[in-house]
Design an enzyme around this catalytic site. Structure first.
Site, PDB file in Angstrom:
ATOM      1  N   GLU A   1       0.839  -0.961   0.123  1.00 14.28           N
ATOM      2  CA  GLU A   1       0.205  -0.662  -0.014  1.00 14.28           C
ATOM      3  C   GLU A   1       0.574   1.434   0.127  1.00 14.28           C
ATOM      4  OE1 GLU A   1      -3.461  -0.150   0.038  1.00 14.28           O
ATOM      5  OE2 GLU A   1      -3.379  -2.443  -0.868  1.00 14.28           O
TER       6      GLU A   1
ATOM      7  N   ASP B   1       4.224  -3.571  -5.613  1.00 13.17           N
ATOM      8  CA  ASP B   1       4.736  -5.158  -5.666  1.00 13.17           C
ATOM      9  C   ASP B   1       5.967  -5.055  -5.290  1.00 13.17           C
ATOM     10  OD1 ASP B   1       2.375  -6.867  -5.173  1.00 13.17           O
ATOM     11  OD2 ASP B   1       2.206  -8.123  -7.036  1.00 13.17           O
TER      12      ASP B   1
HETATM   13 ZN   LIG Z   1      -2.505  -2.322  -4.944  1.00 15.85          ZN
END
Ligand SMILES: [Zn+2]
Length: 426
Positions: A282, A367
């Site tokens: 996040e 990611d």
């Molecule tokens: Zn995400």
């Protein structure tokens, strides 16, 4: 050469037909693909996901996708009913004959359409929660909470929506030819205000937020935030389990008032390392400025949409082509707004793959950021657990995915995470 209004009716019908056809075709592809891969866990997951879990995810995906097909057909019928079959025209006549077509009449018209579409959606929403989600064990709502939520949302919608609508109608009538530009400025200001006020004033109407009390987890998260040079105003736990067993975590607010909110369901399920990895993902969205870029794109699209509405609302064929007679004496702004918001999604539908592609790119970037801050294996483990818990299919149809998926399929995310080179620590 047909009249412009008939030509527009034909363009609208072709676009609607193409949208409904495309949605049904994509859904049936997804159902077939998932069903064909139901009996074998993809080799990549054979050690982590049991066949029963894989089959449960397949059944859940198929049930939900089937239900969206019903929704697509009903929505198309409602849209035709409002426009070409004269529903909106009849509603407008009734309202105009009772209260005229001044501000009150126009607000009543818009509100009536919102209420009617909401009432049609209500049984569908009920079935979604109490039949489909319930069957797979996700629903935690009681019918009482469901109806309280509906009433609260309706009251909140009226309290915010009616003044907002009044300002927009006023600008449309009073601000001259560039009303759409002023409306855009007003709309952007409203959006920013909503982002600031949402966490403290709106979200608490529906959920309880408590500070995160787990000390080990708090210090782990604070260390991550320090490492990334990130300041937040608080870590909160939300009682997501009141409504659903699906887990999540998100950031809200912006500037110095950012908060991190964890669903209690997520904290129950993931280990400290995994929660840290999810949070690092996040943070990746923030560090790569995905939210700001999203706001930028949204504001460009809304400016273009308002300019288009400004142009369309001056042409009688726009109304007549959609089954409505505008009043020659004016007072058609409410009508123009309703028609625009009913019809524009049909044309915008074909842009969906672009938005999905952008969103999937952002997920890969987040990611990659997380993999630089935490052990990529932690995020992989978290993803596997979340996919299993949310019964997300591991074998979606590639074309359906390209069109709709905001997140890349699990297999692609995990492949990338495990093959990323970690930057060496400095
Ligand atoms: Zn995400």
């Amino acid at each position: 050469m047909p009249h412009p209004d008939i030509a527009f009716s034909i363009v609208f019908l072709i676009a609607l037909g193409a949208m409904v056809g495309a949605k049904l075709w994509l859904a049936s592809r997804q159902i077939r693909f998932v069903a064909n891969h139901r009996n074998q866990v993809p080799p990549q997951f054979s050690n982590t996901i049991a066949l029963t879990a894989h089959q449960r995810a397949a059944d859940y995906t198929i049930a939900r996708t089937r239900f969206t097909m019903v929704d697509v057909v009903i929505s198309a019928i409602v849209l035709i009913g409002f426009t070409l079959l004269g529903g909106l025209q009849a509603l407008d006549l009734v309202i105009t004959s009772r209260v005229g077509n001044g501000y009150i009449g126009q607000i009543v018209l818009v509100a009536s359409v919102v209420v009617i579409t909401g009432l049609i959606d209500l049984p569908l929403s009920y079935i979604r929660h109490f039949v489909i989600e319930e069957r797979f064990g996700f629903n935690r709502r009681t019918p009482y909470l469901f109806f309280v939520d509906q009433i609260k949302s309706a009251l909140l919608g009226a309290a915010i929506g009616i003044p907002l609508l009044f300002v927009v109608l006023w600008l449309m009538n009073e601000a001259g030819n560039l009303w759409w530009l002023w409306t855009w400025v007003f709309w952007i200001a409203f959006q920013l205000l909503a982002i600031v006020l949402y966490p403290s004033f709106i979200a608490p109407l529906f959920n309880k937020f408590e500070p995160l009390r787990n000390e080990a987890l708090t210090s782990r998260i604070e260390a991550l935030l320090r490492r990334c040079g990130f300041a937040v105003k608080g870590l909160y736990v939300m009682d997501g389990s009141r409504r659903s067993a699906h887990g999540n975590a998100y950031f809200t607010g912006f500037g110095a008032a950012k908060r991190i909110v964890f669903f209690d369901t997520l904290l129950d399920r993931l280990s400290g390392e995994e929660i840290e990895a999810v949070l690092a993902h996040e943070l990746g969205h923030f560090k790569r400025r995905h939210m700001i870029k999203g706001l930028g794109i949204m504001s460009v699209i809304s400016l273009a949409a308002l300019a288009l509405l400004g142009w369309l609302s001056q042409h009688a064929w726009f109304y007549e082509g959609l089954g409505v007679q505008p009043s020659p004496a004016g007072g058609n702004s409410g009508l123009a707004l309703v028609l625009f918001f009913l019809v524009v999604p049909v044309f915008l539908f074909f842009m969906t793959p672009l938005g999905s592609l952008r969103s999937r790119r952002h997920e890969f970037e987040a990611d990659a950021f997380a993999a630089g801050q935490t052990d990529p294996k932690d995020l992989v483990n978290a993803l596997v657990k979340l996919y299993e818990d949310n019964a997300s299919t591991l074998t979606p149809d590639p074309i359906y995915t390209a069109f709709y998926y905001s997140h890349p399929p699990a297999s692609q995310r995990i492949d990338r995470l495990l093959n990323l080179k970690r930057p060496s620590p400095i």
